[in-house]
Design an enzyme around this catalytic site. Structure first.
Site: not given
Lengths: 282, 256
Positions: A29, A239
């Site tokens: 990070g 979808c």
């Protein structure tokens, strides 16, 4: 092969990049500065991602490049062709077959596996950028874990919109330490960052920063106790092509009379589902 | 009893230019100390050194911390100083724009310190913010308004609420009433006096307005050219000034 050095960059540059990547992996990070090179493409097209990919590539690799989930958009096609030419590596559109996946704005729907590397193209690596303009100050804030300001932004969202309105580049906390911008992926993808078996690398070319999530890193999306993080997507639909209800959808305008359809943004995932269904039918 | 703040030989210069020189004083819990002097006398430099915004060249600032007893804040790490700055310390700037986030709502401004020390419950943060707005006489209905929609006096009161929400023990104020008109000043002073007395706060107030220290401060320090020229109880210093500069200062005030 071509007249370029393997993967375009010279070996000294790749060594510099690998050092930055190793440091980034060691401190999950944390944004590691590196000396970003000019690449044969404009800033904003993935110069950071391309440099990270170039530093990671070996001749045996199989490369997949996606842009907004799709394998066939301009950005994806040109970067894939670039590496096919300057590195001579095999390319693929299948997520499971790729050893390195460079991505812009999405994480593939197909779960990643150990040994894979996911390279993100990052426009603005600093999650505190629009809260605190001074780079010296944002670095100090990271160093001292002074992240109250990030929470203030989320507070403002709830106060104004009734919910945390941030839909992409949703800030995360890595291993309980650094707050990180996961690049502009939809917050729908944020849970995929957490405990991923794949190595995830983030390259920001213009901003000269590399950061990383080693495999199996704990990644937590910031939120409030009474307003928990929701990995939502805009359309609550399936979808139109493969009928997947669990994937992130793109809205496609089909005519000029208001016709529209929602299709998977991950073209490989969609195509694989359609192929599997046709195989069942046959 | 341990003094809350003990300042020993504090000096700060900007190159050849003197900020403040060899300042010593002791602040006891619940006490309000006023620092007066003309512009450029080193008042703000001294305050910024005390609050950890500037690093002094020499001297010690010993604070009686909550958990570890007396400690020198000058020698502390930056992380510890920042922690103090959002828990035990409060700093009220002269210009509320310096102390507020102008593009963040009033509620967010007050809640920032709470979130910085780990509050993660939106409802609680908002409730505390609303409570503090009421305490500084701002309508709770304005909790989602941005400070730029507030008047100067309201901005200053919002800044005070934002600073006091984490229950600090020591408040630094730099000209808290500067730039406000007299009636608004009076209300703000009234509010400050109430808060300081009710919460038992200790405070260091820098000002050039003698009326402010007369109302708020228990003790007074007079600065000139970076040096403390006189100190003592407020009434004693103001009513019977000994040093020539203090006499000048007191006699310069217009009697309305």
């Amino acid at each position: 092969m071509s007249d370029y050095n393997f993967a375009y960059l010279d070996e000294a540059t790749k060594r510099m990049l690998r050092r930055a990547i190793l440091k980034a992996v060691a401190i999950p990070g944390y944004q590691v500065p590196f000396s970003s090179r000019e690449m044969p493409m404009p800033y904003g097209w993935g110069t950071g991602g391309v440099q990270v990919t170039a530093a990671c590539l070996v001749p045996e690799d199989t490369l997949k490049v996606i842009d907004q989930g799709a394998d066939d958009t301009t950005n994806a096609v040109s970067i894939r062709k670039f590496f096919a030419r300057v590195a001579g590596v095999a390319t693929t559109e299948a997520t499971a077959e790729a050893s390195i996946i460079q991505t812009r704005h999405r994480i593939p729907e197909t779960p990643l596996s150990e040994g894979q590397i996911l390279v993100f193209q990052v426009p603005i690596p600093e999650p505190l950028r629009f809260l605190e303009p001074r780079e010296t100050e944002t670095r100090t804030m990271h160093a001292l874990e002074d992240y109250g300001l990030m929470q203030v932004r989320l507070y403002e969202d709830i106060a104004r919109h009734g919910e945390i309105a941030r839909a992409y580049a949703y800030p995360v906390r890595v291993q309980g330490r650094y707050v990180m911008d996961p690049s502009p992926i939809p917050k729908f993808d944020n849970p995929k960052l957490n405990m991923s078996p794949a190595l995830q690398l983030f390259g920001a070319g213009r901003e000269c920063r590399i950061y990383a999530l080693p495999p199996f890193t704990h990644v937590e999306s910031l939120d409030f106790e009474d307003y928990p993080f929701q990995p939502s997507k805009a359309a609550d639909q399936a979808c139109a092509i493969c009928e997947a209800a669990d994937s992130y959808l793109d809205e496609v305008i089909t005519d000029d009379t208001g016709g529209r359809m929602f299709v998977c943004s991950d073209t490989d995932y969609c195509a694989a589902r359609v192929a599997a269904r046709q195989g069942d039918a046959a | 009893m341990t003094p809350l703040l003990q300042v020993e030989g504090l000096s700060k210069s900007y190159g050849a230019h003197l900020g403040c020189k060899d300042v010593n004083f002791t602040l006891w819990p619940g006490e309000v100390m006023g620092i007066v002097g003309e512009s450029g006398s080193g008042k703000s430099t001294l305050l910024n050194c005390l609050a950890g915004h500037l690093a002094p060249d020499a001297g010690r600032v010993i604070l009686d911390t909550r958990d570890k007893g007396p400690r020198d804040t000058v020698a502390m790490s930056e992380a510890e100083r920042r922690w103090l700055a959002r828990t035990d310390w409060a700093f009220v700037h002269q210009n509320p724009r310096d102390g507020l986030r102008m593009n963040v709502s009033a509620g967010g401004n007050v809640g920032e310190r709470l979130m910085a020390v780990g509050a993660r419950h939106y409802g609680d943060i908002r409730a505390q913010a609303s409570d503090w707005l009421a305490r500084v006489e701002i309508d709770a209905a304005r909790v989602d308004d941005r400070p730029r929609a507030f008047s100067g006096g309201m901005q200053q009161r919002l800044q005070i609420a934002r600073n006091l929400v984490t229950g600090p023990r020591l408040v630094f104020m730099d000209e808290p009433t500067g730039g406000l008109d007299v009636s608004v000043q009076a209300r703000l002073l009234d509010l400050l006096r109430g808060l300081v007395r009710r919460l038992g706060l200790s405070a260091v107030i820098v000002t050039h307005d003698l009326a402010v220290v007369r109302l708020l401060a228990d003790r007074l320090m007079v600065m000139k050219d970076g040096h403390v020229v006189e100190d003592g109880l407020t009434d004693q210093v103001l009513d019977d000034p000994q040093h020539a500069y203090t006499q000048l200062l007191v006699s310069s005030v217009l009697q309305a």
